[in-house]
Enzyme design. Structure first.
Site, PDB file in Angstrom:
ATOM      1  N   ARG A   1      33.350  60.514  38.111  1.00  0.00           N
ATOM      2  CA  ARG A   1      34.138  60.244  39.308  1.00  0.00           C
ATOM      3  C   ARG A   1      33.692  61.137  40.464  1.00  0.00           C
ATOM      4  O   ARG A   1      34.195  61.018  41.567  1.00  0.00           O
ATOM      5  CB  ARG A   1      35.545  60.628  38.970  1.00  0.00           C
ATOM      6  CG  ARG A   1      36.747  59.741  39.072  1.00  0.00           C
ATOM      7  CD  ARG A   1      36.630  58.343  39.304  1.00  0.00           C
ATOM      8  NE  ARG A   1      37.918  57.776  39.530  1.00  0.00           N
ATOM      9  CZ  ARG A   1      38.553  56.999  38.658  1.00  0.00           C
ATOM     10  NH1 ARG A   1      38.010  56.665  37.524  1.00  0.00           N
ATOM     11  NH2 ARG A   1      39.717  56.500  38.950  1.00  0.00           N
TER      12      ARG A   1
ATOM     13  N   ARG B   1      51.463  49.327  36.887  1.00  0.00           N
ATOM     14  CA  ARG B   1      51.103  50.741  36.776  1.00  0.00           C
ATOM     15  C   ARG B   1      51.747  51.507  37.927  1.00  0.00           C
ATOM     16  O   ARG B   1      51.788  51.006  39.048  1.00  0.00           O
ATOM     17  CB  ARG B   1      49.565  50.891  36.866  1.00  0.00           C
ATOM     18  CG  ARG B   1      48.901  50.872  35.510  1.00  0.00           C
ATOM     19  CD  ARG B   1      47.403  50.765  35.596  1.00  0.00           C
ATOM     20  NE  ARG B   1      46.737  51.721  36.485  1.00  0.00           N
ATOM     21  CZ  ARG B   1      45.411  51.840  36.598  1.00  0.00           C
ATOM     22  NH1 ARG B   1      44.617  51.057  35.881  1.00  0.00           N
ATOM     23  NH2 ARG B   1      44.871  52.705  37.418  1.00  0.00           N
TER      24      ARG B   1
ATOM     25  N   ARG C   1      44.604  57.093  46.273  1.00  0.00           N
ATOM     26  CA  ARG C   1      43.509  56.764  45.351  1.00  0.00           C
ATOM     27  C   ARG C   1      42.241  56.409  46.129  1.00  0.00           C
ATOM     28  O   ARG C   1      41.143  56.793  45.761  1.00  0.00           O
ATOM     29  CB  ARG C   1      43.918  55.606  44.442  1.00  0.00           C
ATOM     30  CG  ARG C   1      44.959  56.022  43.425  1.00  0.00           C
ATOM     31  CD  ARG C   1      45.560  54.841  42.714  1.00  0.00           C
ATOM     32  NE  ARG C   1      44.623  54.143  41.857  1.00  0.00           N
ATOM     33  CZ  ARG C   1      44.826  52.918  41.378  1.00  0.00           C
ATOM     34  NH1 ARG C   1      45.922  52.257  41.700  1.00  0.00           N
ATOM     35  NH2 ARG C   1      43.944  52.364  40.592  1.00  0.00           N
TER      36      ARG C   1
ATOM     37  N   ARG D   1      48.298  43.549  40.286  1.00  0.00           N
ATOM     38  CA  ARG D   1      47.937  43.753  38.864  1.00  0.00           C
ATOM     39  C   ARG D   1      49.181  43.990  38.000  1.00  0.00           C
ATOM     40  O   ARG D   1      50.092  44.720  38.376  1.00  0.00           O
ATOM     41  CB  ARG D   1      46.998  44.960  38.731  1.00  0.00           C
ATOM     42  CG  ARG D   1      46.728  45.304  37.272  1.00  0.00           C
ATOM     43  CD  ARG D   1      45.578  46.235  37.080  1.00  0.00           C
ATOM     44  NE  ARG D   1      45.684  47.439  37.884  1.00  0.00           N
ATOM     45  CZ  ARG D   1      44.696  48.305  38.035  1.00  0.00           C
ATOM     46  NH1 ARG D   1      43.532  48.095  37.449  1.00  0.00           N
ATOM     47  NH2 ARG D   1      44.854  49.372  38.784  1.00  0.00           N
TER      48      ARG D   1
ATOM     49  N   LYS E   1      36.360  47.011  37.486  1.00  0.00           N
ATOM     50  CA  LYS E   1      35.578  47.721  36.457  1.00  0.00           C
ATOM     51  C   LYS E   1      36.103  47.409  35.054  1.00  0.00           C
ATOM     52  O   LYS E   1      35.331  47.093  34.156  1.00  0.00           O
ATOM     53  CB  LYS E   1      35.627  49.245  36.696  1.00  0.00           C
ATOM     54  CG  LYS E   1      35.091  49.676  38.046  1.00  0.00           C
ATOM     55  CD  LYS E   1      35.180  51.182  38.239  1.00  0.00           C
ATOM     56  CE  LYS E   1      36.583  51.741  38.353  1.00  0.00           C
ATOM     57  NZ  LYS E   1      37.343  51.350  39.554  1.00  0.00           N
TER      58      LYS E   1
HETATM   59  P1  AP5 Z   1      40.623  45.904  37.188  1.00  0.00           P
HETATM   60  O1  AP5 Z   1      39.521  45.321  36.394  1.00  0.00           O
HETATM   61  O2  AP5 Z   1      41.811  46.432  36.449  1.00  0.00           O
HETATM   62  O3  AP5 Z   1      40.033  46.990  38.219  1.00  0.00           O
HETATM   63  P2  AP5 Z   1      39.495  48.465  37.989  1.00  0.00           P
HETATM   64  O4  AP5 Z   1      38.310  48.635  38.871  1.00  0.00           O
HETATM   65  O5  AP5 Z   1      39.329  48.748  36.525  1.00  0.00           O
HETATM   66  O6  AP5 Z   1      40.709  49.257  38.607  1.00  0.00           O
HETATM   67  P3  AP5 Z   1      41.449  50.592  38.202  1.00  0.00           P
HETATM   68  O7  AP5 Z   1      42.641  50.681  39.100  1.00  0.00           O
HETATM   69  O8  AP5 Z   1      41.739  50.671  36.732  1.00  0.00           O
HETATM   70  O9  AP5 Z   1      40.415  51.655  38.597  1.00  0.00           O
HETATM   71  P4  AP5 Z   1      40.675  53.067  38.964  1.00  0.00           P
HETATM   72  O10 AP5 Z   1      39.297  53.577  39.012  1.00  0.00           O
HETATM   73  O11 AP5 Z   1      41.500  53.357  40.143  1.00  0.00           O
HETATM   74  O12 AP5 Z   1      41.663  53.563  37.805  1.00  0.00           O
HETATM   75  P5  AP5 Z   1      41.434  54.308  36.438  1.00  0.00           P
HETATM   76  O13 AP5 Z   1      42.272  53.663  35.452  1.00  0.00           O
HETATM   77  O14 AP5 Z   1      39.995  54.510  36.175  1.00  0.00           O
HETATM   78  O15 AP5 Z   1      41.100  44.800  38.243  1.00  0.00           O
HETATM   79  C1  AP5 Z   1      42.144  45.051  39.164  1.00  0.00           C
HETATM   80  C2  AP5 Z   1      42.964  43.755  39.371  1.00  0.00           C
HETATM   81  O16 AP5 Z   1      42.135  42.771  39.967  1.00  0.00           O
HETATM   82  C3  AP5 Z   1      43.497  43.135  38.065  1.00  0.00           C
HETATM   83  O17 AP5 Z   1      44.753  42.592  38.303  1.00  0.00           O
HETATM   84  C4  AP5 Z   1      42.481  42.014  37.739  1.00  0.00           C
HETATM   85  O18 AP5 Z   1      43.078  40.958  37.031  1.00  0.00           O
HETATM   86  C5  AP5 Z   1      42.029  41.595  39.135  1.00  0.00           C
HETATM   87  N1  AP5 Z   1      40.626  41.178  39.187  1.00  0.00           N
HETATM   88  C6  AP5 Z   1      39.558  41.799  38.618  1.00  0.00           C
HETATM   89  N2  AP5 Z   1      38.403  41.139  38.901  1.00  0.00           N
HETATM   90  C7  AP5 Z   1      38.754  40.088  39.681  1.00  0.00           C
HETATM   91  C8  AP5 Z   1      38.007  39.034  40.321  1.00  0.00           C
HETATM   92  N3  AP5 Z   1      36.678  38.932  40.215  1.00  0.00           N
HETATM   93  N4  AP5 Z   1      38.705  38.130  41.055  1.00  0.00           N
HETATM   94  C9  AP5 Z   1      40.038  38.203  41.173  1.00  0.00           C
HETATM   95  N5  AP5 Z   1      40.816  39.160  40.598  1.00  0.00           N
HETATM   96  C10 AP5 Z   1      40.177  40.105  39.866  1.00  0.00           C
HETATM   97  O19 AP5 Z   1      42.005  55.748  36.808  1.00  0.00           O
HETATM   98  C11 AP5 Z   1      43.375  55.953  37.032  1.00  0.00           C
HETATM   99  C12 AP5 Z   1      43.614  57.429  37.331  1.00  0.00           C
HETATM  100  O20 AP5 Z   1      43.196  58.240  36.207  1.00  0.00           O
HETATM  101  C13 AP5 Z   1      42.826  58.014  38.514  1.00  0.00           C
HETATM  102  O21 AP5 Z   1      43.484  57.786  39.735  1.00  0.00           O
HETATM  103  C14 AP5 Z   1      42.760  59.498  38.130  1.00  0.00           C
HETATM  104  O22 AP5 Z   1      43.988  60.128  38.381  1.00  0.00           O
HETATM  105  C15 AP5 Z   1      42.571  59.447  36.625  1.00  0.00           C
HETATM  106  N6  AP5 Z   1      41.158  59.428  36.246  1.00  0.00           N
HETATM  107  C16 AP5 Z   1      40.503  58.426  35.578  1.00  0.00           C
HETATM  108  N7  AP5 Z   1      39.219  58.747  35.377  1.00  0.00           N
HETATM  109  C17 AP5 Z   1      39.057  59.987  35.917  1.00  0.00           C
HETATM  110  C18 AP5 Z   1      37.937  60.855  36.033  1.00  0.00           C
HETATM  111  N8  AP5 Z   1      36.736  60.494  35.557  1.00  0.00           N
HETATM  112  N9  AP5 Z   1      38.110  62.028  36.663  1.00  0.00           N
HETATM  113  C19 AP5 Z   1      39.311  62.406  37.140  1.00  0.00           C
HETATM  114  N10 AP5 Z   1      40.416  61.622  37.069  1.00  0.00           N
HETATM  115  C20 AP5 Z   1      40.279  60.436  36.461  1.00  0.00           C
END
Ligand code: AP5
Length: 211
Positions: free
Chosen positions: A87, A159, A170, A126, A13
């Site tokens: 979410r 992270r 997660r 990552r 994402k």
């Molecule tokens: P990346 O693009 O970083 O993936 P992502 O989907 O953004 O992953 P996140 O881990 O950030 O998502 P998440 O939803 O768990 O975490 P968030 O920060 O929102 O890619 C991942 C890896 O793959 C990278 O190394 C990249 O280089 C690689 N990659 C990407 N595309 C690729 C491809 N096509 N081919 C090969 N490699 C590739 O949330 C974190 C925490 O915050 C949550 O657990 C929760 O505690 C809290 N939180 C956030 N939002 C909320 C909410 N709305 N409500 C409640 N709690 C929340």
């Protein structure tokens, strides 16, 4: 045009949002990034969110809803990508009220789909830049110099919630709370599905068809 990007942790994402920002001048609202900044700044919000995030659990709805409401208001009508919000169905309801209040709507909810085995690799591999937030992957997008950001030269870190022992929590939170959004957006008639397996540019060109 306002879009929601949703899917499991690590599906890409943030990576795809960065391309939408760079190429279509959209505004990314990532609740994960905003919460991590709040933690780094030592704010009250950061203190309240930290324990939940470190454990791989969702932060309480009202905290993130307030955060997003502020960001959407200050977007000034620019096209927005909601990355990681909503979410769950409660947050989706709050989002709908927020945008309606501003005379806007969510045009598309794009669901990024991938095999669970690939997620684990993406998350454990990552590395992120402490300073500028650039994202790398030891396997698929390695930095030119080990542990150093290509963009600003600062240190790359893992992270806390990308450690193997937190990933399971997660994924469980995703399945229990976020996956029901698939049906929610389908019923609203704005759901699109994009295969997130494949090189970043290839995934982007699939996604681009819906934006
Ligand atoms: P990346 O693009 O970083 O993936 P992502 O989907 O953004 O992953 P996140 O881990 O950030 O998502 P998440 O939803 O768990 O975490 P968030 O920060 O929102 O890619 C991942 C890896 O793959 C990278 O190394 C990249 O280089 C690689 N990659 C990407 N595309 C690729 C491809 N096509 N081919 C090969 N490699 C590739 O949330 C974190 C925490 O915050 C949550 O657990 C929760 O505690 C809290 N939180 C956030 N939002 C909320 C909410 N709305 N409500 C409640 N709690 C929340």
């Amino acid at each position: 045009m306002n879009i929601v990007l949703f899917g499991p942790p690590g599906v890409g994402k943030g990576t795809q949002s960065a391309l939408l920002v760079e190429r279509l001048n959209m505004l990314q609202i990532s609740t994960g990034d905003l919460l991590r900044k709040a933690i780094a700044a030592g704010s009250e919000l950061g203190k309240q969110a930290k324990g939940f995030m470190d454990a791989g659990a969702l932060v309480p709805d009202q905290l993130v809803i307030n955060l997003v409401a502020q960001e959407i208001k200050s977007a000034g009508g620019r096209s927005v990508i909601l990355d990681g919000f909503p979410r769950n169905v409660q947050q989706a309801g709050a989002l709908s009220e927020m945008v309606q209040g501003l005379g806007q709507k969510i045009d598309r909810a794009i669901f990024l789909v991938i095999d669970e085995a690939l997620l684990f690799k993406r998350l454990t591999g990552r590395r992120v830049c402490e300073k500028c937030g650039a994202t790398f992957n030891l396997e698929t997008q390695p930095p030119k110099k080990a542990d150093q950001c290509d963009r600003c030269g600062s240190a790359l870190v893992q992270r806390k919630d990308d450690k193997a022992e937190v990933i399971g929590s997660r994924l469980k939170a995703y399945k229990d709370s976020t996956l029901p959004l698939h049906e929610y957006f389908q019923k609203k008639g704005i759901l699109a599905e994009v295969d997130a397996d494949g090189p970043v540019e290839e995934v982007f060109s699939r996604l681009r068809k819906f934006v």
